[in-house]
Design a protein around this motif. Structure first.
Motif, mmCIF file in Angstrom:
data_model
loop_
_atom_site.group_PDB
_atom_site.id
_atom_site.type_symbol
_atom_site.label_atom_id
_atom_site.label_comp_id
_atom_site.label_asym_id
_atom_site.label_seq_id
_atom_site.Cartn_x
_atom_site.Cartn_y
_atom_site.Cartn_z
ATOM 1 N N UNK A 99 10.210 5.954 -3.527
ATOM 2 C CA UNK A 99 9.576 5.034 -2.586
ATOM 3 C C UNK A 99 10.498 3.846 -2.385
ATOM 4 N N UNK A 100 10.698 3.463 -1.136
ATOM 5 C CA UNK A 100 11.618 2.383 -0.843
ATOM 6 C C UNK A 100 10.940 1.297 -0.019
ATOM 7 N N UNK A 101 11.428 0.079 -0.224
ATOM 8 C CA UNK A 101 10.915 -1.090 0.478
ATOM 9 C C UNK A 101 12.094 -1.964 0.857
ATOM 10 N N UNK A 148 14.948 -2.183 -1.960
ATOM 11 C CA UNK A 148 14.649 -1.741 -3.319
ATOM 12 C C UNK A 148 14.002 -0.367 -3.315
ATOM 13 N N UNK A 149 14.110 0.306 -4.471
ATOM 14 C CA UNK A 149 13.543 1.639 -4.632
ATOM 15 C C UNK A 149 12.858 1.720 -5.989
ATOM 16 N N UNK A 150 11.662 2.314 -6.021
ATOM 17 C CA UNK A 150 10.965 2.452 -7.292
ATOM 18 C C UNK A 150 11.659 3.503 -8.152
ATOM 19 N N UNK A 151 11.735 3.227 -9.439
ATOM 20 C CA UNK A 151 12.332 4.176 -10.367
ATOM 21 C C UNK A 151 11.419 5.398 -10.525
ATOM 22 N N UNK A 152 12.026 6.545 -10.649
ATOM 23 C CA UNK A 152 11.351 7.836 -10.844
ATOM 24 C C UNK A 152 10.584 8.314 -9.610
ATOM 25 N N UNK A 185 6.851 4.519 3.499
ATOM 26 C CA UNK A 185 5.650 5.248 3.895
ATOM 27 C C UNK A 185 5.484 5.243 5.408
ATOM 28 N N UNK A 186 6.006 4.203 6.066
ATOM 29 C CA UNK A 186 5.825 4.044 7.510
ATOM 30 C C UNK A 186 7.139 4.002 8.286
ATOM 31 N N UNK A 187 8.260 4.129 7.603
ATOM 32 C CA UNK A 187 9.552 4.009 8.288
ATOM 33 C C UNK A 187 10.568 4.935 7.634
ATOM 34 N N UNK A 230 0.826 -1.206 0.000
ATOM 35 C CA UNK A 230 0.000 0.000 0.000
ATOM 36 C C UNK A 230 0.859 1.255 0.000
ATOM 37 N N UNK A 231 0.495 2.204 -0.841
ATOM 38 C CA UNK A 231 1.140 3.505 -0.851
ATOM 39 C C UNK A 231 2.431 3.584 -1.637
ATOM 40 N N UNK A 232 2.869 2.472 -2.212
ATOM 41 C CA UNK A 232 4.079 2.470 -3.033
ATOM 42 C C UNK A 232 3.647 2.477 -4.493
#
Length: 769
Positions: A210-212, A203-207, A266-268, A57-59
């Motif tokens: 957002x990181x996970x 990992x990080x979304x391109x552009x 989003x939460x950390x 959620x939120x990514x």
């Protein structure tokens, strides 16, 4: 329609390995906890047809827009909830063979989704090409109490194999995004690391920044006794994990418990992502499977204590309505006003995980009536927070002075949709957003939301309507030209009845709340006037539109006409269509659809449902009898609305038939689209059809009223409903209605137009004819 699932009140059960329905089953057996979730994919290798999907959620990822013909106003990016690093993989290897469910023989295959406690299970037997047979049992759940945790218990029992079994729990960041416009990879891998104790993928979304971080650890057991095994560490650029195992003989069992923590930015704090994910995974391991499972069961028990619906005498409906409630709960947590609900939730990639107007039509009323007011408020705040972008969106289309047009499809407030007949013309989405602000105040009796937030939204929407209407000199009426109503099988029409009616009702609401806020919240009123540059003179045009809006009607039949020219069509009925050509969206040309009279979902009946207190029963009946036979119900939003209206006019058989289809839309795949994911934001409609339809709940003069019906097949049905912050437990049987007041105050209600008062913590039994 497909029926391959077993009917069971508390479980979704598939008996046998239905390869051709694999994608549909992946949708059905999806699980999550509102923050993370995934489709019902297999843990082990499967080279057959599959949509392997995990979501957070939120990514989101900004996918470049792809269109054949660019038009001014189109968005340059389409926001998508990307397919996240795949955490649940566990490969199984023998000495020189690897399990692939596509290539090995599969026997005695059963899977079950327990809705009572949110646990997915599979049990099956497989035989390798060399003739080795194994029995496998898998359990999986997403923790409802520790929202970053997901767990798997994978057990293998040898039937005739002697030798080493290796299990390979892994996390894979090299995932496929099936709906990507340009087949683009959406993740950059920051860190891939495996130690003896854990493996992690950051990992990080391109552009988008957002990181996970996904971290996993494990326990290994042989015949229920934990064993230590020196793991072979797997550490590649985009894949991490372990290879662990043991020698087994026939009859012996090897089990692996995989503990995974998925933490998002989003939460950390980004600097703490790795630390937190590793810590949570290791803590879960020390807590242990059984303790975490017990927490899970207790939490779901609390949820069901409030949300459950009980239907005696109809197992198919009982199973389906629990399935819908279950999926709603595990696909949206509701604790963050920056998030909304994707149409498919965590169950598929269609629509990119974006929000549409389904949320306002189905989810907000459901949360308000079922006792989740905070969730409803957060969904309202989501739209309020996006008001500046709604104004910007309107400006791109030429509207001025703070006029707001909310996006048709969005994740962050920006319009994502790029089909002109929807992006620019399906402007009715503004109407339902304004409607829910009014709905909230009516259901709760609270006006603080509209004073602090809602009035600003109403002003922006009213300014849009004021500029979007045109004055027709021949008609001497205001008209709205070039729109698409909720019935998307007719595009670019003039005077869509529902759109025109929504415009007028929105303007009326805005005028009402301007007076209310000015009187009761003078400080807030002055703030809003200054912030929006509101001029009282604006309301003169609004009042003129209200008084002089054109509504297409047919005086002879007494029906509201869907839009200009609708009655010029050949007015066939759905029963005339060859069933082999259904759904028509998958068989007919678009030109043929547009020229036909057939309706995806009825705009007129939707308006009559939403503004039901404005119409007599005879008006509802005339319009229902005309439009329902011409409605295909090829929208997930259609069946429940029609079921409610059928109940309101006393056609209980029709109401039940439509309710059954609304409730089992996904379980029986009525629209042949289950493989794409579940209709999450439409699922509350089945609950509303029960409560607003059969139970006949309405708001009348500040009281909750009931006009109950009960289908012939049912012995009784019961549910909890919330009104003004107080719960009532309602049970409706053939002979009587029993209302339990669960509050500490007396509550006034109406049943069949008779007034009653129920004492605090008391109950009332009312005979029914």
């Amino acid at each position: 329609m497909k029926k391959y699932l077993k009917t069971d009140e508390w479980n979704i059960i598939e008996e046998g390995f239905h390869v051709k329905d694999q994608r549909a089953s992946e949708s059905i057996f999806s699980i999550g906890n509102g923050r993370i979730g995934q489709r019902g994919n297999f843990e082990e290798k499967y080279t057959g047809d599959t949509l392997q999907g995990s979501y957070i959620a939120g990514i989101y990822f900004q996918d470049r827009t792809r269109v054949g013909w660019w038009k001014n106003g189109y968005p340059r990016y389409f926001s998508r909830m990307p397919n996240a690093p795949y955490w649940s993989g566990i490969n199984l290897r023998l000495i020189d063979e690897e399990l692939d469910l596509e290539l090995w023989d599969v026997d005695q295959f059963d899977r079950k989704l327990s809705m009572r406690d949110g646990i997915s299970e599979r049990t099956f037997t497989v035989t390798s090409p060399k003739g080795y047979t194994l029995q496998i049992h898998v359990e999986r759940f997403y923790s409802m109490t520790q929202l970053n945790l997901c767990l798997i218990k994978y057990s293998v029992t040898s039937v005739n194999y002697e030798g080493k079994i290796s299990l390979l729990p892994y996390i894979n960041g090299d995932v496929v995004h099936e709906s990507s416009n340009f087949n683009e990879k959406m993740w950059n891998i920051i860190l891939a690391e495996t130690t003896r104790e854990y493996a992690l993928l950051w990992a990080q979304t391109k552009r988008e920044d957002s990181q996970v971080c996904c971290a996993t650890t494990y326990q290994l057991f042989k015949n229920s006794k934990e064993i230590t095994s020196r793991p072979i560490r797997i550490e590649k650029e985009k894949l991490v994990g372990f290879s662990v195992g043991s020698d087994v003989k026939p009859g012996e069992r090897l089990s692996l418990i995989k503990y995974t923590s998925i933490v998002s930015s989003l939460y950390c704090d980004r600097k703490k992502l790795v630390e937190q994910s590793v810590s949570e995974a290791q803590k879960a391991k020390s807590t242990g499977w059984e303790n975490l499972l017990e927490e899970q069961r207790k939490e779901w028990s609390k949820i069901w204590d409030i949300m459950d619906v009980k239907i005696e005498g109809d197992d198919e409906v009982q199973q389906a309505i629990r399935f819908n409630i279950f999926q709603i709960r595990q696909n949206y947590k509701g604790d963050n006003p920056s998030l909304n609900i994707g149409a498919k939730g965590f169950t598929g990639e269609k629509y990119g995980g974006n929000t549409q107007w389904n949320t306002e039509l189905c989810c907000i009323p459901y949360y308000l009536l079922s006792g989740s007011e905070k969730l409803a408020v957060n969904l309202l705040l989501y739209r309020y927070n996006h008001l500046p972008k709604a104004i910007e969106n309107a400006e791109k289309l030429g509207f001025l002075n703070g006029a707001a047009l909310y996006p048709m499809v969005t994740m962050d407030g920006n319009e994502c949709h790029n089909e002109w007949e929807i992006t620019f013309e399906e402007i009715h989405r503004n109407g339902i957003i304004a409607y829910t602000i009014d709905l909230y105040t009516n259901y709760t009796g609270k006006t603080d939301y509209v004073a602090k937030y809602g009035l600003e939204v109403l002003i922006g929407i009213s300014r849009f309507w004021s500029q979007r209407v045109s004055f027709s000199t021949p008609k001497q009426k205001y008209v709205i030209l070039g729109v698409t109503g909720p019935n998307e099988y007719e595009n670019n029409v003039d005077n869509n009845w529902y759109t025109n009616y929504s415009c007028v009702q929105n303007l009326k609401s805005t005028l009402h709340y301007l007076k209310l806020v000015q009187k009761e919240y003078p400080t807030e009123y002055q703030r809003i006037i200054a912030k929006t540059n509101f001029e009282p003179e604006e309301t003169k045009r609004w009042k003129d539109i209200i008084e002089n809006m054109f509504f297409p009607e047919d005086k002879e039949t007494g029906i509201f006409v869907q839009q200009d020219g609708y009655l010029d069509k050949e007015l066939n009925v759905v029963a005339d269509i060859n069933p082999a050509e259904r759904p028509i969206s998958q068989h007919w040309s678009w030109d043929r659809i547009l020229r036909s009279c057939f309706i995806k979902q009825s705009d007129v009946l939707l308006g009559i449902y939403l503004y039901g207190n404005n119409f007599s029963r005879s008006t509802v009946k005339k319009n229902f009898k005309f439009y329902e036979p011409r409605t295909l119900h090829e929208s997930s939003l259609s069946y429940f609305v029609h079921s409610i209206l059928a109940a309101r006019i006393g056609d209980i058989e029709k109401a039940y038939d439509l309710f059954l289809k609304a409730t089992r839309l996904d379980l029986d795949d009525y629209n042949n689209d289950l493989k794409e994911g579940l209709h999450i934001t439409s699922m509350p409609g089945s609950w509303l059809a029960l409560v607003e339809g059969f139970a006949g709940i309405k708001l009348k003069n500040g009281k909750v009223s009931f006009d109950p019906l009960i289908p012939q097949k049912w012995k009784s049905y019961s549910f909890k409903v919330n009104f003004n912050g107080y719960f009532l437990l309602i049970k409706i049987a053939k002979e009587e209605i029993i209302v339990n007041n669960l509050a500490e105050v007396d509550i006034d209600i109406q049943v069949l137009d008779q007034n009653y008062t129920i004492k605090r913590n008391g109950f009332l039994t009312i005979p029914l004819k």
